[in-house]
Every structure is written in C-alpha cells, then in structure tokens.
Design a protein around this motif. Structure first.
Motif, PDB file in Angstrom:
ATOM      1  N   MET A   1      29.882  42.620  37.701  1.00 15.20           N
ATOM      2  CA  MET A   1      30.967  42.628  36.705  1.00 15.20           C
ATOM      3  C   MET A   1      32.143  42.937  37.535  1.00 15.20           C
ATOM      4  O   MET A   1      32.284  43.442  38.842  1.00 15.20           O
ATOM      5  N   ALA A   2      33.279  42.480  36.872  1.00 14.42           N
ATOM      6  CA  ALA A   2      34.656  42.347  37.544  1.00 14.42           C
ATOM      7  C   ALA A   2      35.164  43.789  37.389  1.00 14.42           C
ATOM      8  O   ALA A   2      34.930  44.773  36.873  1.00 14.42           O
ATOM      9  N   LYS A   3      36.029  44.068  38.547  1.00 16.74           N
ATOM     10  CA  LYS A   3      36.876  45.519  38.653  1.00 16.74           C
ATOM     11  C   LYS A   3      38.202  45.105  37.721  1.00 16.74           C
ATOM     12  O   LYS A   3      39.142  44.457  38.172  1.00 16.74           O
ATOM     13  N   THR A   4      38.355  45.909  36.429  1.00 19.35           N
ATOM     14  CA  THR A   4      39.437  45.622  35.615  1.00 19.35           C
ATOM     15  C   THR A   4      40.145  46.725  35.686  1.00 19.35           C
ATOM     16  O   THR A   4      41.221  46.649  34.916  1.00 19.35           O
ATOM     17  N   ASP A   5      39.949  47.772  36.494  1.00 16.79           N
ATOM     18  CA  ASP A   5      40.969  48.968  36.318  1.00 16.79           C
ATOM     19  C   ASP A   5      42.050  48.439  37.215  1.00 16.79           C
ATOM     20  O   ASP A   5      41.934  48.185  38.479  1.00 16.79           O
ATOM     21  N   THR A  80      46.085  33.465  39.243  1.00 20.96           N
ATOM     22  CA  THR A  80      46.459  34.791  39.973  1.00 20.96           C
ATOM     23  C   THR A  80      46.848  35.724  38.841  1.00 20.96           C
ATOM     24  O   THR A  80      46.378  37.047  39.233  1.00 20.96           O
ATOM     25  N   LEU A  81      47.544  35.430  37.992  1.00 20.34           N
ATOM     26  CA  LEU A  81      47.840  36.326  36.737  1.00 20.34           C
ATOM     27  C   LEU A  81      46.666  36.960  36.124  1.00 20.34           C
ATOM     28  O   LEU A  81      46.333  38.314  35.907  1.00 20.34           O
ATOM     29  N   TYR A  82      45.498  36.279  35.988  1.00 20.17           N
ATOM     30  CA  TYR A  82      44.373  36.449  35.661  1.00 20.17           C
ATOM     31  C   TYR A  82      43.962  37.570  36.583  1.00 20.17           C
ATOM     32  O   TYR A  82      43.182  38.597  36.081  1.00 20.17           O
ATOM     33  N   SER A  83      43.661  37.374  37.536  1.00 22.32           N
ATOM     34  CA  SER A  83      43.061  38.074  38.754  1.00 22.32           C
ATOM     35  C   SER A  83      43.705  39.442  38.808  1.00 22.32           C
ATOM     36  O   SER A  83      42.974  40.228  39.306  1.00 22.32           O
ATOM     37  N   THR A  84      44.778  39.703  38.542  1.00 21.78           N
ATOM     38  CA  THR A  84      45.539  41.070  38.439  1.00 21.78           C
ATOM     39  C   THR A  84      44.782  41.853  37.689  1.00 21.78           C
ATOM     40  O   THR A  84      44.753  43.279  37.901  1.00 21.78           O
ATOM     41  N   SER A  85      44.293  41.612  36.572  1.00 22.69           N
ATOM     42  CA  SER A  85      43.673  42.394  35.693  1.00 22.69           C
ATOM     43  C   SER A  85      42.004  42.065  35.970  1.00 22.69           C
ATOM     44  O   SER A  85      41.449  43.284  36.112  1.00 22.69           O
ATOM     45  N   TYR A  86      41.646  41.067  36.477  1.00 21.03           N
ATOM     46  CA  TYR A  86      39.939  40.877  36.565  1.00 21.03           C
ATOM     47  C   TYR A  86      39.835  41.518  37.759  1.00 21.03           C
ATOM     48  O   TYR A  86      38.537  42.346  38.070  1.00 21.03           O
ATOM     49  N   LEU A  87      40.544  41.489  38.902  1.00 18.08           N
ATOM     50  CA  LEU A  87      40.185  42.220  40.053  1.00 18.08           C
ATOM     51  C   LEU A  87      41.094  43.196  40.818  1.00 18.08           C
ATOM     52  O   LEU A  87      40.909  43.812  41.624  1.00 18.08           O
ATOM     53  N   GLY A  88      42.189  43.446  39.839  1.00 17.70           N
ATOM     54  CA  GLY A  88      43.190  44.508  40.338  1.00 17.70           C
ATOM     55  C   GLY A  88      42.788  45.772  40.789  1.00 17.70           C
ATOM     56  O   GLY A  88      43.545  46.379  41.598  1.00 17.70           O
ATOM     57  N   GLY A  89      41.866  46.399  40.230  1.00 16.38           N
ATOM     58  CA  GLY A  89      41.366  47.617  40.609  1.00 16.38           C
ATOM     59  C   GLY A  89      40.454  47.528  41.638  1.00 16.38           C
ATOM     60  O   GLY A  89      40.009  48.808  42.401  1.00 16.38           O
TER      61      GLY A  89
END
Length: 746
Positions: A1-5, A80-89
């Motif tokens: 699961m991705a880190k979305t926090d 990269t925009l997507y990754s800020t939420s998908y992996l930002g936490g």
C-alpha cells in the motif's frame, strides 16, 4: 500500500514542490521550440568535453528528441504531482524524489545527446537510477531481487551497446550522431555493429527473450511504473533503434531481425497479459506488446511504417501513463489490484472510472480516441509491409485484439456491476492523484477529435527516423477501407476474447513460463561456477599464484612471438666484453643462491646482489642517475624486507633441496622468451620522435634541463602519482600485515 499521508506538508513539502516544478519548467522550455522543430528546423548546441578524444557534449533537438523530451517532462510532471500524494507521507520520500530526478536527467540526456559516448553515459544513468527506483522498497526481498534482475539484464546489454559504439566510431570516423550521414550497411563491421546495438536496444526495451525483467519491475511503486512504462526507460531501446535507423536501417538483417523479434514480442506479451489477475501486471505485459509493435514497425522502415510507429509512440504514452496512475488510485482506494475481486467501482470512484474509460478506449483503439488513429495507421502500414506483409498484419491484428480484451480486464470489469467487498472501503483519490491521469486521458480524446495538433510532433519525428521528409496527414475518418474493416474485426474478436478471458486465463495458468525461473537458474550456475573457480584458483598458496601468473605471461609471449614471426638478426656475443661477462656471472650467482638457500635472510641479501648487478649494468651503459636510484631501492628493500623476515620461520630445508622441475622449466622459458623479445627490439630501428619531443619541450614547457626528471614530474605527473600511490598502499598493507602478525604471536 502507498503512503498517502501528506504529513510532509502540502504536495509533500519542499521535495514535492521541487520535483513538480523542475519537469514543469523543462516542459515549458521544450514546448517553446515546438513551432521551430515542427517547421523542419533542427536545433543543436555543442560543447567540448574531452577534446583530445574528440568527445563533445552535444544537444540535438529534432522531431524525435523533442517528442521524447516533451513526453519525459510532461508525463514526469504528472507523475511527480501524483507522487506527492501517493508517497508524500513516506519517510523515504525525499530519497524517492532524488532517484526520480536522476532518472529523468538520464532519460533527457539520452534522447538529447548528439554524441554516442555521452548518450551511453546517460544510458547507464537510467540503468542505475531505475535499479534504485525498482528496489525502492529495499526491505522486501522481491524488490531487491527484481531490481538486481533489471540491472543485470539492461547493464549487460549496455556493455554490448558500448562495444557497438566503439565499432561505429571506427566505421564512421565520428561519434557524433548528426555527423553519421551515410548508411553503414556496406562497411565490413556492419554485422557486428548491428548485433551489438540490437543487444543493447532489445534488453533495454525488453524484447523476447529479454522481456521477463520488465513485468518484474512492477515491484516499484506505481508512479515509477507509470513513468518507466509510458515515456521513459523501456522506450530507451526504441529511441535508439529509431535514432540509428538512418545509418543502420534499410538492410535485410535489420528488417528481418526487428520485424521478427518485434512481432513475437507483441503477440507473446499480449497473450501473457490475459493470463494476469493483477491489473498492474496486465498493463506491464501490454507495455511489452507496445514495445514489440514499435520495434516491428521501425524494422519495416517504410514511410507509412515510420509514421505509424511515431503516432503509436504518442498514443501509448498517453493511455499507458493514465492507466498506471489510475491503478494506483484504485489500489489506494480499495486496497487491492486483483481483477477477480474488483467490481462496481464507478459508483464510488467516478473520476477514476472516467480516466479508466477514456484511456482504455484509446488502448483498445476505439474511435474517436487517439488510439483508433494509431491503430488505423498501423494497419495501413502493415498492409504495405512487403515482403513480410502477412506476418506484420497477423501480428498487429492478434496483438490488437488481445489488447482490446486486456483493456476490458483493466477498465471495464473493475468499474461495472455491483460494488464488491474490498480490503478498504472504496473511495476516490485525492486531487494531486487525479489531475495528471485526467489530463492524459483527456489528451487522448482531444487528439483523437483534432489529430492535426499531433502532426506537429509526428511529422518531424518521422522525418528524423526516416532520414528524409515524411508526409504526415492524421485523420479520424479515412472512409471504408481495408484498415477500417480490420479494425471492426479486431473489435469483434477482442470482445469475444474479453468475454471468455476467464476460461483463457485458466488454460494459460497451466502453462508455466520458463524465462523467469531460467534467470534464477542462470544466476545459480554463475554462483556455482564462481565457487568452483575460487576453489581451484584461490588456493591461498602464493607460490601457485606466482606460477600461474608467469605461466600465463609465457603463453602470451610465445603466442605473440609466433604470430609476429619475430626473427632477430643480431648475433649474441657481439660487443660483449669481459666486464660485461663478469657482471652477468655476478647476477647469475645471486639468482642461483636465491633459488637454493633455505634462509630467507640469505635470499633477501642475494636479491640485493642481483639488484646491485643491475645497477652496474646501468653504470656501464651511461645511466648513473638510474643506477643510483636502483642502488637506493635495493638497499631500502633489503633493510625493510629483512626486518619483515625476522618475524617468519626458516624455509623447510628438504623443500628447498627438492628439484622443482616445473619451476625450473618455467623460469627458463620466461628468461628465454624475454631475451628473444629484447634482442628483437634492439634489432628494430629506434624511433626518436618521443626523444626529440622531450628534448625540444623540456626547457620551454617544463622549465627543466634534467629530461628524466621532467618526464616523471611534469609530462607523466599523473603516472608518477599513481606509482607513488601504489607504493604507499603496498607499504600500508605491509605495515598492517606485520602488525597483525605481531599481535597474533603474543
């Protein structure tokens, strides 16, 4: 699961903002050159890098490189925009951004380089950075294993490509891509060049039998998968083939190799896509299908085929990036990617369903999406692909029908029907996760309705690949023709395949792929071979190491003497006086004493005698400075080694007295061959060019009159520094050894 926090702050904090702004700014910079390139201009910038080797850093911005650059930066912005939420936490998000930026830099350098050597440097940057990205979840054994697999397969191909680059430089006389004007087909090195370049391209773009690493790269986080599969690394090999087509294409070996491997890869991968239950794996195998199709049409090489390939390049990039990012949203929103579990998601995730529908319809080639245009032009080019028309049409048809079914598995089944129970209650993704996929999916629809806008990229790209102007006129409706009929039949067969894909999957599951297990067996054999080799070679006996080293030297010298047919004509004994014989006997006596003494101290002293004898030779032949250096080294060696010998026991007396026939034979052979080669060298006219150069430049350039010192300190400064470094390292090693021996005896 991705880190979305997104606890790191808005858009993942500073790392997130930077990762989005860099590709966005670059996209804007490249986009401003689109009008000029679309008009037929080729922009180039060049800076010297290693002038002595003729290596420069050149940027070539034509239709092909600009298309790739816009895809890399445009899709990079969405990812990269997507990754800020998908992996930002994630606590490792900053590291992820560094890896991704390195990968983007490598890909941009690869497609923009006008020099094959710099292209190779960036080629390897993508190899290493993709290894880091695939193995991002380094605590998982699967990620580590799959990352290593990708590194070894693509890295090995990269070494072959490097060898091909060297041969291209020898054949064309330049490494500058834009300067390789004529085809290399008539050059004697063409076949080895072709094999080596194709080895690099096929491993990079995962053509059968090197395809297995790419689906395994799905161990990477979903944004990485979207980026690698849509516009970047896996298309690096396709870019190389397209770029080299003007110089290597147009021959039968090129045609049949690319058409055969590309067609097999397209159909084989499409079949394996139906077998998968993980929708991310389904997309991975459809990427293989797309890569095989692109390779096949580049191999066909006609203007229609090149046009179809460049159109499909854009088509695939848009829908594949959107679908991969959509799958990440589904994974985050439901906790699963299992196609047998997911149903009815359209009600809970309407925007995600919209992305899936638009992108999948383009993937299936349904009008009015851009994918329909790409498929129509592929069929049109396939019908003109003499002499392999039947093969190309059959492969294109089979792959397209299976692609239609795969689109249904990815985007129809998960979103229709009643909402199924999932590990996580289904919910929509965040805005950063949806903006990119929505734009990409909408772009597929917009270019389908208004294909004229795509011509600005397709036309100059096709011209760069073909090496000549290519007429490009993209249209949505071309009337009722053979290509349209094939498309309609494709839809029908594809729908049937989708309806029965469950039964097909059950049948395909009984067939086990041998490629991936074969890779593990190959690595096992390599490890076993390394263990066997270590047991044979690394015996721990210094005497054996020395014997093997000198035996190898004897074989190489004997082979060289035989191949070169050396026949020295000078007579042994000419100009040799009594003093020379005296020194020779002095040296021989010292060497003999070394061989027969059972005292290490005596052996060291005897070696010193040999060294003094060599110093006398230098004095007799007018080199007193070298003789003094020799004497100093010998004295220092005797003192230091004698101190070390005090820590060691005496040699075994019986061992010393034993006649070691093989050692004696090897010594005689080495001595004889060395003498023979030296006599041959002395019989060769002396080349005074270097001597004259140093005589002329010693004072004006290096401000020194001692030519030997000037050579060592100025002209060969780095060489001398290296020698000093070796001596220092050896001294440190000896010190550590002696210190360890002393401690061990206490």
């Amino acid at each position: 699961m991705a880190k979305t926090d997104t606890s790191g702050g808005p858009l993942g904090g500073p790392a997130g903002w930077i990762s989005v702004l860099i590709p966005l700014i670059l996209f804007g910079w490249f986009a401003q050159h689109l009008p000029a390139v679309a008009a037929g201009e080729v922009l180039a910038w060049q800076w010297d890098w290693v002038p002595g080797l003729g290596v420069s850093i050149g940027i070539l911005l034509d239709g092909l490189s600009l298309s790739f650059a816009l895809l890399i930066t445009g899709i990079g912005t969405a990812v990269t925009l997507y990754s800020t939420s998908y992996l930002g936490g994630s606590p490792h998000y900053t590291r992820f951004v560094c890896y991704l930026m390195a990968f983007m830099t490598g890909m941009l350098g690869l497609v923009l380089s006008d020099n094959l050597l710099t292209l190779f440097v960036f080629w390897e940057v993508t190899t290493i950075s993709s290894y880091l990205l695939i193995g991002y979840n380094a605590d998982e054994a699967k990620s580590r294993r799959n990352a290593l697999q990708a590194l070894l397969v693509t890295g090995t191909g990269g070494l072959a490509f490097l060898a091909g680059i060297i041969l291209i430089g020898a054949a064309a006389g330049t490494f500058q891509i834009s300067a390789i004007e004529a085809t290399l087909a008539d050059h004697p090195l063409y076949v080895p060049i072709l094999i080596l370049v194709l080895a690099g391209a096929f491993t990079k773009s995962a053509q059968v039998p090197f395809h297995f690493w790419l689906p395994n790269a799905m161990a990477a986080p979903t944004p990485v998968s979207a980026y690698l599969h849509s516009a970047t690394m896996v298309k690096g090999g396709v870019y190389l083939l397209a770029r080299m087509n003007p110089s290597l294409g147009g021959t039968d070996p090129w045609f049949w190799t690319l058409v055969s491997f590309g067609g097999v890869t397209a159909v084989f991968a499409s079949i394996l896509a139906i077998k998968q239950t993980d929708i991310k794996q389904v997309l991975a195998y459809t990427t293989l299908m797309a890569l095989g199709t692109l390779v096949m049409f580049i191999g066909v090489g006609t203007p229609e085929a090149i046009k179809a390939a460049m159109t499909f390049l854009l088509v695939h990039s848009f829908y594949k990036a959107a679908l991969f990012l959509m799958i990440g949203v589904v994974d985050h929103g439901t906790g699963t990617r299992d196609a047998t579990v997911l149903r009815g998601l359209a009600r809970a995730m309407p925007l995600t369903a919209l992305v899936a529908a638009l992108a999948a319809l383009s993937m299936a080639g349904v009008p009015p999406l851009f994918g329909f245009i790409g498929k129509e032009f592929m069929y049109k080019a396939a019908l003109e692909a003499d002499p392999a028309m039947v093969w190309v049409v059959s492969c294109t048809f089979a792959a397209s029908a299976l692609m239609f079914a795969a689109a249904g598995i990815v985007a129809w089944r998960p979103f229709t029907g009643r909402l199924a129970d999932t590990p996580v209650r289904a919910h929509e993704g965040t805005a950063p996760m949806l903006i990119g996929p929505l734009l990409l999916a909408a772009l597929g629809l917009g270019l389908g309705l208004f294909p004229d806008y795509a011509e600005a990229l397709v036309r100059p790209a096709a011209a760069a690949v073909a090496g000549t102007e290519v007429k490009v006129d993209l249209y949505l409706w071309g009337g009722v023709n053979t290509a349209l009929i094939l498309s309609l039949v494709t839809f029908a067969i594809g729908w049937v395949l989708y309806l029965i894909h469950g039964r097909l999957r059950g049948w395909l599951l009984t067939w086990k792929s041998r490629f991936d297990p074969g890779w593990d067996r190959l690595l096992g054999w390599v490890a076993a071979g390394a263990r066997w080799q270590t047991e044979v070679i690394q015996t721990g006996q210094l005497r054996r190491y020395i014997f093997v080293t000198f035996a190898t030297l004897a074989i190489v010298m004997a082979w060289t003497v035989w191949r070169a047919e050396l026949t020295p004509s000078m007579t042994l004994g000419d100009d040799i006086r009594i003093k020379h014989w005296s020194v020779l006997l002095f040296i021989t006596a010292g060497a003999a004493l070394v061989a027969f003494t059972n005292s290490r101290m005596t052996a060291v002293a005897s070696l010193g005698v040999v060294g003094v004898g060599v110093a006398l030779v230098f004095i007799m032949f007018g080199a007193p400075d070298v003789a003094i250096t020799q004497l100093l080294v010998e004295v220092l060696q005797v003192v230091l080694v004698a101190v070390a010998m005090l820590k060691l026991p005496h040699l075994n007396h019986e061992y010393v007295k034993t006649l070691r026939i093989w050692d004696l034979l090897l010594a005689v052979v080495i001595g004889g061959l060395t003498t023979f080669v030296l006599l041959t060298v002395m019989d060769t006219p002396f080349d005074l060019r270097l001597t004259e150069f140093f005589e002329e430049n010693s004072v004006p350039v290096a401000y020194g009159r001692n030519i030997v010192n000037v050579i060592l300190v100025d002209f060969r400064a780095m060489d001398t520094f290296g020698e000093i470094a070796v001596v220092v390292i050896a001294a440190l090693g000896a010190f550590a050894l002696l210190r360890g021996t002393k401690r061990g005896t206490q």
